[in-house]
Design an enzyme around this catalytic site. Structure first.
Site, mmCIF file in Angstrom:
data_model
loop_
_atom_site.group_PDB
_atom_site.id
_atom_site.type_symbol
_atom_site.label_atom_id
_atom_site.label_comp_id
_atom_site.label_asym_id
_atom_site.label_seq_id
_atom_site.Cartn_x
_atom_site.Cartn_y
_atom_site.Cartn_z
ATOM 1 N N CYS A 34 -2.378 7.624 4.831
ATOM 2 C CA CYS A 34 -2.456 7.293 3.397
ATOM 3 C C CYS A 34 -3.725 7.860 2.781
ATOM 4 O O CYS A 34 -3.816 8.032 1.578
ATOM 5 C CB CYS A 34 -2.467 5.796 3.170
ATOM 6 S SG CYS A 34 -1.992 4.796 4.554
ATOM 7 N N GLU A 62 0.892 -1.157 0.000
ATOM 8 C CA GLU A 62 0.000 0.000 0.000
ATOM 9 C C GLU A 62 0.926 1.202 0.000
ATOM 10 O O GLU A 62 1.721 1.373 0.925
ATOM 11 C CB GLU A 62 -0.894 -0.099 1.239
ATOM 12 C CG GLU A 62 -2.082 0.812 1.195
ATOM 13 C CD GLU A 62 -1.787 2.054 1.978
ATOM 14 O OE1 GLU A 62 -1.192 2.974 1.394
ATOM 15 O OE2 GLU A 62 -2.145 2.084 3.163
#
Lengths: 525, 525
Positions: free
Chosen positions: A302, A265
């Site tokens: 994120c 990720e």
């Protein structure tokens, strides 16, 4: 319990002899003790050998045994008590409330996966009974279940020292799937990592599991991580971090004699579309809640909203003004590490120096050495579309407003976006047609589409997708948050015409595990 | 209908200007007309542009529209009639019965996927309803479904001119998922490919779908395939063929600015374990059925049983003798292409010339230019374990018997095997304990484990797994045969707090599509 400076290989505590690692308190710049001697190939080899050995037993553990293990990890983490929170605060600069909340999330996540293991949906049981009379050929009995891939390498993330680190989402989902885990702890919070690692180690012993189910390694630089991913016993990788780091692991995994999946990720700027009616009716509220999301945790998520797209005009101007004022009034916050702070400064500096970008506002400078000074910039859609560099993620509280001349330009911006973790619509009822035009584009670009909220604050549940097309992640077919994350570490096996005595419990007649099954293509709950 | 020598790009028939391709009748070596002018980057670009354009519409097609399309393809293929079978026989040397059976399988597969589309399990609908009163934070409404990845590149396989070619399993599962398909037809059977391609083209028109849903390209050499996989609009790849070919596509897919998944089904030797009691009581029957499976279709199946493992002794000797006699008595068969025949001859030659391998029997030589002369060899477990080259796949009717000194050696052989599509146990009730010891090893090595049958003859159903660890495939997490193959071309998307008017039908309150759903983690059938 205080950290001792050791690596954990199975039930052992190990002193390695590589380059030293020590945490830094980012609020002061002070070096923390103990010092960790970094590990290398020797430690990787020991941990992987134990993991491989453990896999033979652990993969066969019952649903109840595995669920109880996950729950024991959660309670062992809680048993550490305040020492964990205090060490976490010292190593990350994050405030107490955040770390207490993150501990709750981490333990909740482990308990969620325990319930997922027990429910058995992840087994994806499929039965196609024999059809001995079928013409022209009979069908034999065929049954399918999912089995674990093998030992998994998990990389601790700097920005979630508990929830995406040693016993975080990747570890919980790997262990739930039946895969032993070798964690490469993040060098920014080794003490926090060790404390959590000892809790997992204790849970392994309490549950009488083979010791190789869990190991925790440290190492400075990238060598130890690369060695771990290259080890032939490792069968999958979970990583949360930078695009460069993720892509390096992807390359190593693909270059192995046997390539393996990497779940990295990596980077996302999380576009937010400010639709006209919403902006007209509640632009001020949106600006306020936007800046709260932007600056939460110094923007080190994120899912931080780094891109806002609206139609140029007085409503957008008013929004930008209000957001700018909120940024100026935002509280100063310490960033996680000197390195993250330096990269943030570079990213903000690049935007500030870009000749097509204008600076709207900066937050207060703050006093400590590694303070985040929130930043808001603006540009036009034409300029945004002309320069891919404006899509680069700036990790930290920084956002760019893109002013579109018309709805077609807004659509063009949406279409040209790189893969994202999230895409957000700020919309009123009367924006529905505009939202309908954007939705098919955003579905292709992002793992999660949300309306009238902010992408930060990722719910850990069954429907969550924390994933998305490259470069948001290395594999858009999965999620790293939520119960579906278990699927990353599984593969299907078909059993054809096996005698009853040889069938796994999940596939036995009478459904002894009581799991949902697909029988001849029809769902039996 | 006769083939015309054209490529099919959307609804157009196109004459390219690349190097010529012509099929060869392998039973005579005769060149067949028409000649196909190979395509290149121009044709790839046109087909991909149309596919991308079509995706916007096709991904939103209803379950019923998509299912009807798949069924229309099946009926259009049947409408071609005997011309398809005759062209297939000429281009492949396969007998009429096999091609008629394969046509039935191909159309059955399309209809199975139509039923899968309608059932909607593939949507994997998950709902986590809002919890506005939850403490400390409320939960917003979260819903998940799966969406198609985008245009898919499918490579026709030489050995299944219908079932794994233009409208074969990869195409059917891609179209079922909502992904347009660009097929690179196999140069060994361009006429068969064109005829099937025209049937798909007709179905696209009949169902009033955008033309770019399907294109069929031809090209000599690897350039066109590499260009197709490198095209930024292609989002996944389905391939069945050699390990070298599959690995070349994997490398291209990973080297793209945006890496994409490659589902390559490559090589497998499909070990068969002859357990002692089974061998003692019915060694002769096993030998007979083994050779029938080995020589079926000249052994040109990915699931051909190429490795037999037994305990040395009089029972295994008797088995080998009986199998050798059956090989000698086997019928000669034409291989698919001159290239496959040459590679088969090389592989058999390498075994025949290996100083640790002894030849048990060869089949009759046959008359035509490209006949398969079945081959059976034997070696010891010690020699097998010492030389990885003995695990190389020989595509065609060739098998190696491995004689183990004891059960431990049999276990060692199982453990050292590369990834396989299948692993088979020939066992009697009294072999159960031996089988139990092998099963955990075989589950790690293979996608399908079977007892008392042969791996050839892959059932197209819900529980099938035609997949397995590398190098059997590039991605062990999937299957290329059976209804679960649809999952290869999907990814999850989460919808957070969307207004009802914006939700896709699959996720609407009241479940208008009537699909199985996971609500708060609980299955509702």
């Amino acid at each position: 319990m205080q950290p001792s400076g050791h690596q954990l290989i199975g039930q052992q505590t190990v002193v390695a002899n590589g380059a030293s690692i020590h945490a830094i308190d980012p609020s002061t710049g002070e070096t923390l003790i103990p010092t960790y001697a970094g590990g290398g190939k020797t430690e990787v080899d020991q941990a992987c050998a134990l993991a491989e050995e453990a896999f033979a037993t652990y993969r066969e553990s019952s649903l109840e045994e595995r669920a109880a293990f996950l729950e024991t990890i959660a309670s062992e983490i809680e048993t550490i008590g305040d020492a964990l929170i205090e060490r976490g605060m010292a190593e990350t600069g994050l405030p107490r409330a955040r770390l207490e909340g993150e501990r709750g999330r981490t333990c909740g996540q482990l308990r969620l996966f325990a319930s997922v293991v027990r429910a058995g949906e992840w087994l994806d049981v499929r039965l196609d009974p024999a059809l001995p009379e079928r013409q022209p050929l009979p069908r034999v009995d065929l049954r399918q279940r999912h089995v674990p891939l093998g030992p998994v390498a998990v990389f601790g993330a700097s920005n979630f020292p508990l929830a995406f680190s040693v016993a975080g989402g990747d570890t919980a989902s790997s262990l739930a799937a039946g895969c032993p885990v070798v964690v490469k702890g993040h060098s920014a919070h080794p003490g926090t990592s060790e404390l959590v690692g000892r809790a997992v180690q204790a849970a392994v012993a309490k549950c009488e599991l083979p010791e190789g189910v869990f190991s925790l390694l440290f190492g400075s630089g990238n060598d130890i991580g690369q060695a771990l991913v290259a080890d032939p016993r490792i069968q999958a990788v979970g990583f949360t971090g930078s695009r460069r780091g993720g892509q390096a692991l992807m390359a190593t995994a693909q270059a192995r004699p046997q390539p393996i999946p990497v779940y990295a990720e990596m980077s996302s700027i999380n576009p937010v579309f400010l639709l006209p009616e919403a902006l007209k009716h509640r632009g001020g509220d949106i600006a306020e809640s936007f800046v709260a999301s932007l600056t939460m945790g110094a923007g080190q998520f994120c899912t931080n909203p780094g891109l806002l797209i609206g139609l140029a005009g007085p409503e957008l101007e008013a929004f930008v003004d209000a957001a700018g004022e909120a940024v100026k009034a935002s509280a100063t916050q310490t960033m996680l590490t000197p390195g993250i702070h330096a990269t943030y400064q570079d990213g903000v500096g690049a935007l500030a120096g870009h000749d097509k970008v204008r600076q709207i506002a900066r937050g207060p400078a703050g006093d400590g050495p590694y303070q985040c000074q929130a930043a808001l910039f603006a540009t036009t859609a034409a300029d945004f579309l002309a320069d891919d560099a404006l899509q680069a993620e700036v990790f930290g509280a920084s956002a760019l407003v893109v002013e579109c001349a018309n709805p077609e330009e807004m659509q063009a911006v949406a279409t040209q976006l790189d893969g994202q973790l999230t895409a957000t619509l700020q919309m009123d009822d009367s924006d529905l047609e505009a939202a309908k035009a954007l939705l098919p584009v955003l579905e292709r670009q992002a793992g999660r589409v949300l309306a009238n909220g902010w992408p930060t604050g990722v719910e850990v549940c069954h429907a969550m997708v924390h994933g998305g097309p490259f470069p948001a992640t290395s594999d858009s077919r999965t999620t790293s948050v939520g119960s579906a994350a278990i699927q990353r570490f599984l593969r299907p096996v078909c059993y054809q015409n096996l005698p009853a005595g040889l069938l796994p419990d999940a596939l036995k007649d009478g459904n002894p595990l009581g799991v949902s099954r697909l029988v001849d293509g029809k769902r039996e709950a």
